[in-house]
Design a protein around this motif. Structure first.
Motif, mmCIF file in Angstrom:
data_model
loop_
_atom_site.group_PDB
_atom_site.id
_atom_site.type_symbol
_atom_site.label_atom_id
_atom_site.label_comp_id
_atom_site.label_asym_id
_atom_site.label_seq_id
_atom_site.Cartn_x
_atom_site.Cartn_y
_atom_site.Cartn_z
ATOM 1 N N GLY A 255 0.667 -1.112 -0.283
ATOM 2 C CA GLY A 255 -0.376 -0.432 0.276
ATOM 3 C C GLY A 255 1.152 1.167 -0.246
ATOM 4 O O GLY A 255 -0.100 2.400 0.270
ATOM 5 N N GLU A 304 4.446 7.233 -4.972
ATOM 6 C CA GLU A 304 3.942 6.090 -4.438
ATOM 7 C C GLU A 304 3.710 6.870 -3.034
ATOM 8 O O GLU A 304 2.165 6.820 -2.553
ATOM 9 C CB GLU A 304 4.892 5.013 -4.193
ATOM 10 C CG GLU A 304 5.240 4.470 -5.667
ATOM 11 C CD GLU A 304 6.605 3.303 -5.095
ATOM 12 O OE1 GLU A 304 6.327 2.162 -5.910
ATOM 13 O OE2 GLU A 304 6.974 3.113 -4.206
ATOM 14 N N GLU A 307 0.807 8.805 -3.115
ATOM 15 C CA GLU A 307 -0.755 8.379 -3.359
ATOM 16 C C GLU A 307 -1.039 6.997 -2.270
ATOM 17 O O GLU A 307 -2.151 7.249 -1.914
ATOM 18 C CB GLU A 307 -0.144 7.076 -4.698
ATOM 19 C CG GLU A 307 0.310 7.212 -6.386
ATOM 20 C CD GLU A 307 0.030 6.617 -6.631
ATOM 21 O OE1 GLU A 307 0.076 5.074 -6.330
ATOM 22 O OE2 GLU A 307 0.713 6.373 -8.193
ATOM 23 N N PHE A 308 0.238 7.241 -1.480
ATOM 24 C CA PHE A 308 -0.189 6.270 -0.198
ATOM 25 C C PHE A 308 -0.984 7.679 0.986
ATOM 26 O O PHE A 308 -1.839 7.007 1.342
ATOM 27 C CB PHE A 308 0.692 6.017 0.685
ATOM 28 C CG PHE A 308 0.389 6.212 1.932
ATOM 29 C CD1 PHE A 308 -0.158 5.218 2.428
ATOM 30 C CD2 PHE A 308 0.978 7.070 3.195
ATOM 31 C CE1 PHE A 308 -0.906 4.892 4.195
ATOM 32 C CE2 PHE A 308 0.861 6.272 4.384
ATOM 33 C CZ PHE A 308 0.191 6.312 4.088
ATOM 34 N N ARG A 310 -2.785 11.014 -0.011
ATOM 35 C CA ARG A 310 -4.068 11.042 -0.382
ATOM 36 C C ARG A 310 -5.203 9.441 -0.483
ATOM 37 O O ARG A 310 -6.525 9.907 -0.274
ATOM 38 C CB ARG A 310 -4.192 11.629 -1.754
ATOM 39 C CG ARG A 310 -3.405 12.119 -2.026
ATOM 40 C CD ARG A 310 -3.104 13.268 -3.277
ATOM 41 N NE ARG A 310 -4.110 13.455 -4.368
ATOM 42 C CZ ARG A 310 -5.388 14.154 -4.140
ATOM 43 N NH1 ARG A 310 -4.638 15.878 -3.413
ATOM 44 N NH2 ARG A 310 -5.929 15.542 -4.337
ATOM 45 N N ASP A 311 -4.977 8.683 -0.404
ATOM 46 C CA ASP A 311 -5.673 7.790 -0.035
ATOM 47 C C ASP A 311 -6.097 7.474 0.952
ATOM 48 O O ASP A 311 -7.310 6.705 1.542
ATOM 49 C CB ASP A 311 -4.626 6.003 -1.236
ATOM 50 C CG ASP A 311 -5.640 4.645 -0.812
ATOM 51 O OD1 ASP A 311 -7.050 4.746 -0.766
ATOM 52 O OD2 ASP A 311 -5.452 3.994 -0.461
ATOM 53 N N LYS A 312 -5.310 7.416 2.549
ATOM 54 C CA LYS A 312 -5.212 6.721 3.775
ATOM 55 C C LYS A 312 -5.061 7.872 4.371
ATOM 56 O O LYS A 312 -5.265 8.033 5.148
ATOM 57 C CB LYS A 312 -4.392 5.661 3.821
ATOM 58 C CG LYS A 312 -3.658 4.702 3.331
ATOM 59 C CD LYS A 312 -5.463 4.110 3.021
ATOM 60 C CE LYS A 312 -5.207 2.738 2.960
ATOM 61 N NZ LYS A 312 -6.356 1.323 2.689
ATOM 62 N N TYR A 320 -3.747 17.058 6.503
ATOM 63 C CA TYR A 320 -3.690 15.305 6.336
ATOM 64 C C TYR A 320 -4.119 14.800 7.497
ATOM 65 O O TYR A 320 -3.169 15.841 8.613
ATOM 66 C CB TYR A 320 -2.473 15.514 5.578
ATOM 67 C CG TYR A 320 -1.885 15.543 3.525
ATOM 68 C CD1 TYR A 320 -2.547 14.471 3.577
ATOM 69 C CD2 TYR A 320 -2.376 16.319 2.786
ATOM 70 C CE1 TYR A 320 -2.499 13.850 1.901
ATOM 71 C CE2 TYR A 320 -2.516 17.099 1.487
ATOM 72 C CZ TYR A 320 -2.277 15.412 1.587
ATOM 73 O OH TYR A 320 -2.166 15.855 -0.062
ATOM 74 N N LYS A 412 -2.961 -6.116 -2.382
ATOM 75 C CA LYS A 412 -3.816 -4.983 -1.743
ATOM 76 C C LYS A 412 -5.675 -4.880 -2.035
ATOM 77 O O LYS A 412 -5.835 -4.611 -0.572
ATOM 78 C CB LYS A 412 -3.585 -3.530 -3.067
ATOM 79 C CG LYS A 412 -4.101 -2.231 -1.639
ATOM 80 C CD LYS A 412 -3.106 -1.595 -3.054
ATOM 81 C CE LYS A 412 -3.994 0.030 -2.934
ATOM 82 N NZ LYS A 412 -3.432 1.660 -3.502
ATOM 83 N N ASN A 413 -5.794 -6.013 -2.273
ATOM 84 C CA ASN A 413 -6.990 -5.794 -2.863
ATOM 85 C C ASN A 413 -7.664 -5.912 -1.741
ATOM 86 O O ASN A 413 -8.869 -6.572 -0.817
ATOM 87 C CB ASN A 413 -7.761 -6.855 -4.303
ATOM 88 C CG ASN A 413 -7.944 -5.399 -4.939
ATOM 89 O OD1 ASN A 413 -7.807 -4.693 -5.439
ATOM 90 N ND2 ASN A 413 -7.729 -6.510 -6.795
ATOM 91 N N GLU A 416 -8.022 -4.618 1.553
ATOM 92 C CA GLU A 416 -8.871 -3.707 1.768
ATOM 93 C C GLU A 416 -9.849 -4.721 2.622
ATOM 94 O O GLU A 416 -10.713 -3.062 3.290
ATOM 95 C CB GLU A 416 -9.298 -3.367 0.247
ATOM 96 C CG GLU A 416 -8.329 -2.883 -0.390
ATOM 97 C CD GLU A 416 -7.959 -1.317 0.852
ATOM 98 O OE1 GLU A 416 -8.806 -0.972 1.088
ATOM 99 O OE2 GLU A 416 -6.815 -0.593 0.846
#
Length: 674
Positions: A255, A304, A307-308, A310-312, A320, A412-413, A416
């Motif tokens: 992730g 990377e 992305e992490f 903004r995702d989490k 943030y 990753k799927n 989740e």
């Protein structure tokens, strides 16, 4: 956020109305916790009781362990409630209090960390510092009930011993700021570089041979040192460390994002918390590495990281969050670990290649702390000894073919669907300011407009929510409760606003940064000679350790802010915050103060170009042109009085050319290199 709906108010302590996730975690403990407050201090004085102060944060694994083992137990609570006044502090809510006592613990005990537990006298004089205390005596450590009973007995029968200990502590911790103490910066960058060389782990990167923290600002310093002095070994140390982190278990291969630290010297076994400040620091280091090398893999890792985030960790409002827990379902690392059987079922025929790539073992490769034994599960890591990191530095992500990428997507799927670790949803001004600085650095180093967009979004959020007329906010709770800014907020937000403004020729951001810097100057000038601040808390941070830790010290950030303010034409006197002890330490051990050293390098090598800029592409073109000629630290400010395609060249002291064409700028810079 912690769900408190099912907590009965009749069983809750004095934390029941708090909004800090960490304090809420302890609101239903049988321990009669108080927040840091006048009410608690008055009770301690009235009852003549010692204070048990416990400092932590909501995503701290060992804080959870103490809460479960001790603070949730009636027998421990009985001792604490009868014999002490107990106070809980969220270190991220009150960083000034935390900084004061961390410094105290380091000076008195030689180490500090969280949970940080301090015994105080009723008048707030610290006596004994402790970190994690086990419920029962074991492994040479005294249990909490036995410990508290013995200290209470000493207070009851021999209070003079407590006061004698206070006097001993004060000899170690009293550290008044002299009227005029400064350090000379002659060759300190080179001394810092040589000290880092002597402690560098040539096999795995990083420094020392014990547990390792990313300490990304050291990588930034080394990259800058290489840019200026062309010391190849400086770049090698920075690149080897960055590669070992990205390939090791400290990095989340599924992730993205880096964990708090590695418990081993090979970066393989992480302590699983994810802190916003570690991500910001790592982005800063990767940006400096790209400036030094132009290697695409550093842009890829920055991507990377973002992305992490903004995702989490990105809130709907645009700020943030501060951290993600190490634990899920009460178990450290459960969210991140895999059995070989799980992976076989999930990956099928691709399992063998995946297991070889990431060192998966049937009996597990993850070693539990503190047992020192495998729990049968696996943490993913790529071999990261020197020959492998050299391969990464030469070729990039050599292990990431399509099979491995698809396999990681499947993991990753699957992950989740697991119960995730808790996210601490505090949005702290200082760390978001640091992230703004790092995102702006990412844009100015790479000229990648994606990073510009992320920096712009964060700047807009902070300027609308956390800064008004130069006054800063530390955090805002969902209820609307606001905690006003600490020195660290003013320092990091000002630095972040300056960096964003200079990277984009955004004069509004520069003006906002100057307003914050003015307020910071006033605060430091007013508070430099005192440790008591009745309006906020009992302590402020101006007298604490000035060494860099996991992130640059707020005092080093203040000095960087003053450099940027000078470049913007703001010449407040630099308030001297260096104690005689600090000056001695900087002079002897400058490798502990790398952000300060980097500021001195920027002071000597940065340039500011004023121009009538219309487009970001204008800045990018100029920056690329100057980078090709060896100028890696270039800042921009818009000046509408200048004609098109003319510029003024400035440094931190003055403008040396005014209204000239770009060729004249290049000729002048070339002449200064001779």
């Amino acid at each position: 956020m912690i769900d408190v709906v099912n907590m009965s108010s009749s069983t809750m302590n004095h934390l029941k109305n708090e909004e800090s996730p960490y304090l809420i975690q302890h609101a239903s403990n049988p321990v009669d916790w108080y927040p840091w407050s006048k009410k608690a201090f008055e009770k301690a004085k009235k009852d003549n009781k010692l204070i048990f102060l416990s400092i932590g944060y909501s995503t701290c694994h060992w804080c959870h362990v103490m809460e479960k083992e001790s603070f949730s137990r009636d027998d421990v609570a009985k001792v604490m409630n009868e014999k002490y006044v107990s106070i809980k502090v969220d270190r991220e809510e009150m960083p000034d209090v935390d900084a004061y006592f961390i410094d105290f613990a380091n000076r008195v005990a030689g180490n500090a960390g969280w949970p940080l537990n301090i015994i105080l006298t009723p008048d707030l004089k610290p006596v004994f510092p402790f970190t994690y205390i086990p419920r029962e005596s074991r492994y040479g450590s005294i249990g909490i009930i036995e410990l508290l009973n013995s200290i209470h007995e000493l207070w009851t029968n021999s209070p003079e011993e407590i006061f004698r200990k206070v006097e001993e502590n004060e000899k170690l911790t009293v550290n008044k700021i002299p009227k005029a103490t400064s350090y000379k910066n002659e060759n300190l960058e080179t001394l810092a570089y040589n000290q880092l060389k002597s402690s560098f782990d040539r096999s795995y990167g990083g420094f020392g041979r014990n547990m390792k923290f990313p300490s990304s600002h050291i990588m930034s310093f080394l990259s800058n040192y290489y840019n200026i002095y062309k010391a190849n070994e400086a770049l090698e140390m920075a690149e080897t460390t960055a590669a070992a982190i990205r390939m090791g278990g400290i990095y989340d291969h599924v992730g993205n994002g880096i964990h708090r630290y590695a418990t081993d010297f090979g970066w393989k076994i992480p302590h699983f918390e994810k802190m916003l400040y570690d991500q910001a620091n790592f982005i800063m280091a990767l940006s400096k590495l790209y400036t030094a090398t132009s290697k695409k893999q550093y842009i890829d890792i920055i991507n990377e990281e973002i992305e992490f985030l903004r995702d989490k960790m990105l809130s709907p409002e645009g700020g943030y969050y501060s951290a993600i827990d190490a634990d899920s379902e009460g178990v450290e690392g459960k969210y991140y670990l895999w059995t070989s059987g799980e992976l076989m079922r999930m990956l099928g025929e691709d399992y063998t290649k995946f297991a070889s790539t990431f060192n998966v073992r049937e009996d597990g490769n993850y070693i539990e702390e503190p047992k020192g034994m495998s729990n049968g599960k696996n943490i993913l890591y790529v071999e990261n000894e020197k020959n492998y990191t050299d391969k990464f530095n030469k070729n990039g992500f050599f292990w990431l073919d399509e099979v491995i990428k698809q396999s990681l997507g499947k993991l990753k799927n699957a992950r989740e669907r697991r119960v995730p670790p808790q996210t601490d949803t505090k949005i702290c001004g200082d760390i978001n300011g640091f992230l703004l600085y790092s995102l702006s650095e990412a844009f100015s180093s790479t000229n990648d407009k994606r990073f510009l967009k992320y920096a712009e979004d964060l700047y807009n959020f902070l300027s609308n929510k956390y800064v008004k007329n130069g006054r800063c906010v530390h955090l805002i709770y969902p209820s609307g409760k606001t905690i006003s800014g600490y020195l660290s907020d003013y320092a990091f937000l000002s630095m972040g606003f300056f960096k964003f403004g200079f990277s984009t020729a955004n004069n509004q951001a520069i003006d906002n940064a100057k307003e914050i810097a003015d307020q910071l100057y006033l605060k430091l000038n007013a508070e430099r000679d005192t440790i008591m601040n009745e309006n906020r808390s009992a302590f402020i941070g101006t007298l604490n350790s000035q060494e860099d830790s996991s992130i640059p010290s707020q005092f080093a950030v203040y000095e960087r802010t003053q450099l940027y303010a000078n470049m913007a034409g703001q010449y407040n006197e630099l308030i001297n915050l260096s104690t005689s002890e600090t000056v001695e330490n900087i002079t002897k051990y400058p490798s502990y103060f790398t952000f300060r050293m980097e500021t001195e390098m920027e002071r000597k090598n940065s340039i500011l170009l004023k121009g009538n800029y219309n487009e970001i592409d204008d800045l990018i073109k100029i920056r690329e042109n100057l980078a090709d000629k060896g100028y890696s630290s270039v800042y921009f400010e818009r000046d509408d009085s200048l004609k098109s395609n003319t510029y003024s060249l400035c440094n931190s002291a003055a403008c040396v050319l005014n209204g000239v064409n770009f060729e004249s700028i290049l000729n002048y810079l070339k002449s200064q290199k001779k």
